[in-house]
Design a protein around this motif. Structure first.
Motif, PDB file in Angstrom:
ATOM      1  N   UNK A  46      58.401  62.041  35.144  1.00 46.69           N
ATOM      2  CA  UNK A  46      57.264  61.273  35.683  1.00 46.69           C
ATOM      3  C   UNK A  46      55.929  61.993  35.519  1.00 46.69           C
ATOM      4  N   UNK A  47      55.897  63.280  35.887  1.00 47.89           N
ATOM      5  CA  UNK A  47      54.584  63.940  35.907  1.00 47.89           C
ATOM      6  C   UNK A  47      54.506  65.221  35.076  1.00 47.89           C
ATOM      7  N   UNK A  48      55.566  65.593  34.350  1.00 51.02           N
ATOM      8  CA  UNK A  48      55.515  66.843  33.604  1.00 51.02           C
ATOM      9  C   UNK A  48      55.646  68.040  34.534  1.00 51.02           C
ATOM     10  N   UNK A  49      55.387  69.238  33.996  1.00 52.38           N
ATOM     11  CA  UNK A  49      55.577  70.434  34.828  1.00 52.38           C
ATOM     12  C   UNK A  49      54.251  71.068  35.245  1.00 52.38           C
ATOM     13  N   UNK A  50      53.157  70.375  35.006  1.00 56.73           N
ATOM     14  CA  UNK A  50      51.871  70.878  35.480  1.00 56.73           C
ATOM     15  C   UNK A  50      51.175  71.832  34.525  1.00 56.73           C
ATOM     16  N   UNK A  70      50.870  71.200  31.074  1.00 55.67           N
ATOM     17  CA  UNK A  70      50.117  70.402  30.105  1.00 55.67           C
ATOM     18  C   UNK A  70      50.281  68.931  30.463  1.00 55.67           C
ATOM     19  N   UNK A  71      49.449  68.099  29.863  1.00 54.12           N
ATOM     20  CA  UNK A  71      49.524  66.665  30.121  1.00 54.12           C
ATOM     21  C   UNK A  71      50.869  66.146  29.632  1.00 54.12           C
ATOM     22  N   UNK A  72      51.699  65.677  30.538  1.00 59.38           N
ATOM     23  CA  UNK A  72      53.033  65.259  30.142  1.00 59.38           C
ATOM     24  C   UNK A  72      53.554  64.210  31.115  1.00 59.38           C
ATOM     25  N   UNK A  82      52.804  59.897  33.884  1.00 58.02           N
ATOM     26  CA  UNK A  82      51.423  59.949  34.346  1.00 58.02           C
ATOM     27  C   UNK A  82      50.504  60.533  33.277  1.00 58.02           C
ATOM     28  N   UNK A  83      50.917  61.663  32.696  1.00 61.06           N
ATOM     29  CA  UNK A  83      50.043  62.384  31.776  1.00 61.06           C
ATOM     30  C   UNK A  83      49.969  61.785  30.388  1.00 61.06           C
TER      31      UNK A  83
END
Lengths: 410, 109
Positions: free
Chosen positions: A143-147, A149-151, A154-155
């Motif tokens: 859902x949001x990646x690992x913070x 990089x944009x992933x 959401x990202x």
């Protein structure tokens, strides 16, 4: 033939089908403005775009194996061997990818029938999200990646989906405004001749960028399926035949020309003229190139549509048909959930019948739906002959069967 | 989860303003330069190319306008070629540096 091989063959065929829809769905992104202003004849425009897409697809040698990773944890790019890098069994991966591809194709076909430009990448990722939710649960989705990089959803989908059209509107609006101020007082005939040339250059650039970006996604999906079934072992290259068939599929799709979508982009949103066309195409090219340079994943469709709306706003006294724009934005919001519902449903269908029979059933269902949507489109045909006809006043979608339009006639 | 969501928003914001600046310079700036080129061309051609003016000076045309137009179109052509080089370079998995005016293909960082 083993169940796995059969499923692999169907995945490859379906992926090429997706690539083909990706081609005709996005022809308008590059060429709608040039066709609407008469800079290029419709047939010439789609041919130029097809050749540029073909070239672009061959130019891309970097590997997009991680395309599915944006939303599904399929792949660990730190692994040393190809087979070790998969985070799930080959069969499971094939089932998710097939269902996801079908979700993407069905949404692409439906939006094409309705003449709505929407993101092919979002449709594919939406299909994969749906298939993943039903197979692996909510947590299977990235859902949001690992913070770092944009992933994640959401990202890679939500934020770029909101931001990129806004940027495109701003850039094209400012560009159009500047152009109109600068050439004010110069004879219209001379201006239009010059600007038509400008359009051909920028539109070709957009087509080339589309070929490198979008064909690569299908190449990545097919190579991933080959790795999952033990037919390919490299993480740094893709088989030549995969590159060739993907390049040809997207070019053929582009050449077919998604006339219904070209019409909406070129005539339905704004009655575009050459000066606006140059500003819109330059904005589309610049936003796409700048974003891919800076690692911001965006949809060519959102940028191209935003640029055309911006070009409409930037011309003094011009108007944008907001009823058309509203339908389009509605389609953007529905893309991921709708493709996810189809993808999830298809995964369940496949699961009920087992990998081999299930895959066949899924593809038969896909062919049935696609055939129905195609026949439906024949009732009100849009092609090179009528793509630039005047857009009927007060109508959101003149070439869509009337019973498919709800609330658009305001 | 909300922490990672916040990270995504922050990262998107960081990328976005760079995208906006680069896009404004190239996407709105180059069409403006192109428009200046068209205007110079009309100035160079004189006569009927310029309407709405008094026509006294423009009617004979001016070679400076043509030279200026060529220079401005070259600037636009440079922008398109740079874009082309960038598309090709990124297709090859390379990055591109604009530090030396002539775009240079570099290894992707």
């Amino acid at each position: 033939m083993s169940a796995e091989t059969l499923a692999l063959v169907l995945v490859v065929a379906t992926a090429l089908g997706f690539d083909f829809t990706n081609g005709f769905h996005d022809t308008g992104n590059a060429m709608a403005a040039s066709i609407a202003t008469g800079a290029l004849k419709p047939r010439v425009a789609v041919a130029v775009s097809a050749v540029m897409n073909l070239l672009g697809a061959f130019l891309s040698v970097s590997v997009a194996l991680t395309v599915t990773n944006a939303v599904v944890k399929t792949f660990d790019s730190h692994a040393t061997s190809a087979q070790d890098s998969l985070t799930m069994s080959g069969d499971k991966l094939l089932a998710i990818v097939l269902a996801g591809l079908i979700g993407g194709i069905v949404w692409n076909m439906l939006t094409w029938l309705l003449g709505l430009p929407s993101s092919s990448s979002h449709a594919l990722l939406g299909g994969l999200i749906g298939a993943t939710i039903v197979s692996s649960g909510w947590e299977g989705v990235n859902w949001v990646g690992d913070g770092t990089k944009l992933d994640g959803v959401v990202g890679k989908i939500l934020l770029p989906g909101v931001a990129s059209p806004v940027v495109a509107v701003l850039v094209a609006c400012l560009g159009t405004f500047a152009v109109f101020r600068i050439v004010a007082g110069v004879a219209v005939k001379q201006v239009n001749r010059g600007f038509r040339w400008g359009q051909v250059g920028t539109a070709s650039l957009v087509s080339l960028a589309h070929g490198t970006n979008d064909a690569q996604k299908t190449m990545g999906v097919i190579t991933l399926a080959l790795i999952a079934t033990g037919h390919w072992n490299s993480l740094t290259s893709i088989p030549l035949w995969v590159k060739v068939v993907c390049a040809v599929a997207i070019a053929l799709g582009t050449y077919l020309g998604g006339w219904r979508i070209i019409r909406t982009l070129g005539k339905g949103l704004v009655d575009i003229e050459p000066r606006q066309g140059v500003a819109a195409d330059a904005s589309t090219a610049a936003v796409i190139l700048a974003s891919s340079h800076l690692g911001f994943a965006l949809s060519t469709t959102h940028v191209a549509s935003g640029s055309i709306v911006g070009a409409g706003l930037g011309k003094p006294g011009a108007s944008v048909r907001w009823s058309t724009a509203r339908r389009m934005v509605g389609a953007w919001l529905l893309t991921v959930p709708a493709a996810a519902i189809v993808g999830g449903t298809m995964w369940i269908v496949g699961h009920l019948f087992g990998l081999a029979v299930g895959s066949v059933v899924e593809v038969v269902v896909l062919l049935g739906v696609a055939g129905y949507l195609y026949l439906r489109s024949r009732r009100q045909d849009v092609g090179a002959h009528n793509v630039t006809d005047a857009w009927e006043i007060d109508q959101a979608a003149p070439n869509v069967p009337a019973d498919l339009v709800r609330g658009g006639n305001r | 989860m909300s922490g990672a969501f916040g990270d995504d928003v922050r990262l998107a914001g960081e990328a976005l303003w760079k995208v906006l600046v680069a896009s404004l310079v190239l996407g709105a700036g180059l069409p403006a330069v192109f428009a200046l080129g068209i205007r110079s061309l009309a100035w160079g051609a004189g006569g009927e190319a310029v309407d709405g003016g008094t026509g006294t000076a423009a009617s004979s045309g001016n070679p400076v306008g043509k030279v200026l137009a060529v220079i401005l179109f070259l600037v636009v052509a440079y922008g398109i070629v740079a874009g082309l080089v960038f598309v090709i370079a990124s297709g090859q998995g390379k990055d591109i540096s604009f530090g030396h005016i002539i775009p240079t293909i570099t290894a992707k960082s």
